[in-house]
Design an enzyme around this catalytic site. Sequence first.
Site, mmCIF file in Angstrom:
data_model
loop_
_atom_site.group_PDB
_atom_site.id
_atom_site.type_symbol
_atom_site.label_atom_id
_atom_site.label_comp_id
_atom_site.label_asym_id
_atom_site.label_seq_id
_atom_site.Cartn_x
_atom_site.Cartn_y
_atom_site.Cartn_z
ATOM 1 N N ALA A 69 1.140 -1.216 0.185
ATOM 2 C CA ALA A 69 0.117 -0.423 -0.040
ATOM 3 C C ALA A 69 0.750 1.240 -0.129
ATOM 4 C CB ALA A 69 -1.337 -0.098 1.094
ATOM 5 N N THR A 70 2.411 1.531 0.947
ATOM 6 C CA THR A 70 3.389 2.564 1.325
ATOM 7 C C THR A 70 2.771 2.723 -0.891
ATOM 8 O OG1 THR A 70 3.706 1.267 2.920
ATOM 9 C CG2 THR A 70 5.019 3.197 2.215
ATOM 10 N N ASN A 149 -6.993 2.180 10.631
ATOM 11 C CA ASN A 149 -6.046 0.909 10.930
ATOM 12 C C ASN A 149 -5.803 1.314 12.620
ATOM 13 O OD1 ASN A 149 -4.821 3.296 9.675
ATOM 14 N ND2 ASN A 149 -3.458 2.779 11.112
ATOM 15 N N SER A 196 -2.911 -4.025 1.178
ATOM 16 C CA SER A 196 -1.374 -4.686 1.422
ATOM 17 C C SER A 196 -1.360 -6.579 1.256
ATOM 18 C CB SER A 196 -0.124 -4.278 2.174
ATOM 19 O OG SER A 196 0.139 -3.017 1.941
ATOM 20 N N HIS A 198 0.078 -8.571 2.786
ATOM 21 C CA HIS A 198 0.299 -9.289 4.552
ATOM 22 C C HIS A 198 -0.619 -8.579 5.591
ATOM 23 C CE1 HIS A 198 1.720 -5.550 6.983
ATOM 24 N NE2 HIS A 198 1.886 -4.959 5.367
ATOM 25 N N CYS A 322 3.669 2.127 11.735
ATOM 26 C CA CYS A 322 4.672 2.606 11.056
ATOM 27 C C CYS A 322 4.980 4.074 12.569
ATOM 28 C CB CYS A 322 4.277 3.595 10.310
ATOM 29 S SG CYS A 322 3.778 2.820 8.711
HETATM 30 N N1 PLP Z 1 -2.599 1.879 5.046
HETATM 31 C C1 PLP Z 1 -3.392 1.708 5.851
HETATM 32 C C2 PLP Z 1 -4.275 1.811 5.968
HETATM 33 C C3 PLP Z 1 -2.397 0.669 6.482
HETATM 34 O O1 PLP Z 1 -3.077 0.188 7.911
HETATM 35 C C4 PLP Z 1 -1.681 0.165 6.420
HETATM 36 C C5 PLP Z 1 -0.319 0.029 7.360
HETATM 37 O O2 PLP Z 1 -0.377 -0.286 8.427
HETATM 38 C C6 PLP Z 1 -0.350 1.204 4.939
HETATM 39 C C7 PLP Z 1 -1.362 1.770 4.637
HETATM 40 C C8 PLP Z 1 0.754 0.496 4.813
HETATM 41 O O3 PLP Z 1 0.438 -1.258 4.402
HETATM 42 P P1 PLP Z 1 2.455 -1.456 4.187
HETATM 43 O O4 PLP Z 1 3.243 -0.951 5.058
HETATM 44 O O5 PLP Z 1 2.169 -3.359 4.114
HETATM 45 O O6 PLP Z 1 2.628 -0.212 2.571
#
Ligand code: PLP
Length: 383
Positions: A69-70, A149, A196, A198, A322
Amino acid sequence: MPYFDHNATAPLAPVARESWLRAQDEAWQNPSSPTRAAARVKIRLDAAREQLAALLDSQPARLVFTSGATEGANAVFAHWARALPPAARVAISPTEHPCVLEAARVRLGEARIVWLEVDRAGVVAPTALEKLLAGPAAPAAVAVMAANNETGVLQPWSTLAACCRRAGAEFFCDATQWLGKLPASGLGGADWVVASAHKFGGPKGGGFMQIPARADGFHVQLGGAQEHGHRGGTENLPGVAAMLAALTEAETQKVLFETERLRWRDNFERAITVTLPNTAVIAAGAERLWNTIALRLPHGENHRWVARLDARSCQVSTGSACATAKAGPSHVLAAMGLAPDEAKRVVRVSAGWETTEADWAALAAAFVAAAPEVRPADNVVRP
Ligand code: PLP
């Protein structure tokens, strides 16, 4: 060891592991190679894309396999910075994940961001968005996530997407926490989606994004014609196959149990708020994911609770993975109007499909046992 940090990452689903190993054994060639074996890898990749499109009500040509997703969120804002008129603005919910907020700030710049109003639960009201889109400073694009999240609060993303469609604005939905927990159908109605693997039982380092049917010049990275020219670099079929296996299993066999899991979540919330007076569930009255609770504890800083619970073999978190590396209270809770001293007492609990009712009971008992071990003096928030 009860694991309540699924929003950070979920364990690999056995079907995903099997699928990864099978694809790695049977289809490890580079799909761009000029051989028949490579062509068969390409066929499997295309089949996975079609399967994903069917789950989302999307089209295969709109789906780009990514590392997560990032990467997807960064690519959306890099594209908007290139493709939108220089004066065009983008409306963003202040409760988005840092990968959206930071990509927006860096790629577009603060002056081009319109912060959307949210209520005490962090929800964007469709009426407020409609008004903004009809006004003189209407944004050209809008970014609102599907499920938060940190709190599990659900956004009315399908209605927001419809508002944007009517107004001719692009709509970007970060569906990272929604997918695998609630049905994916309808996400095809958003212009842009990121996810994402995972987070829903697929392997780390894999994900996908959905792009609009017409996204001329859009690329995640340059250097090859892979992914219909949108993302150069050798494709990861084992990762894609494993992601699809996990998502398909969630869609066909897991999301059906939402009602039961909501009951377990609610029972836990009732039990903990009775046994630990002065404990509150953040956004208790809002529609929330069945797996996520942001719990404001009666005393002590959240990281102390996390450590004490960890010592009792219960894994929880202080918020987004994060954000935990950073000092200071959560930007999500701040946007919802929580004072910093309250926000510092919030612990995130996030269950998975393999979590049992007994795990929830064990967690409630661990909170009660840990309470005297968390020093009340920690309640004092130091600047
Ligand atoms: N968006 C949301 C809502 C998330 O919870 C997360 C990860 O915690 C991300 C994006 C980013 O995901 P990734 O670290 O797998 O790229």
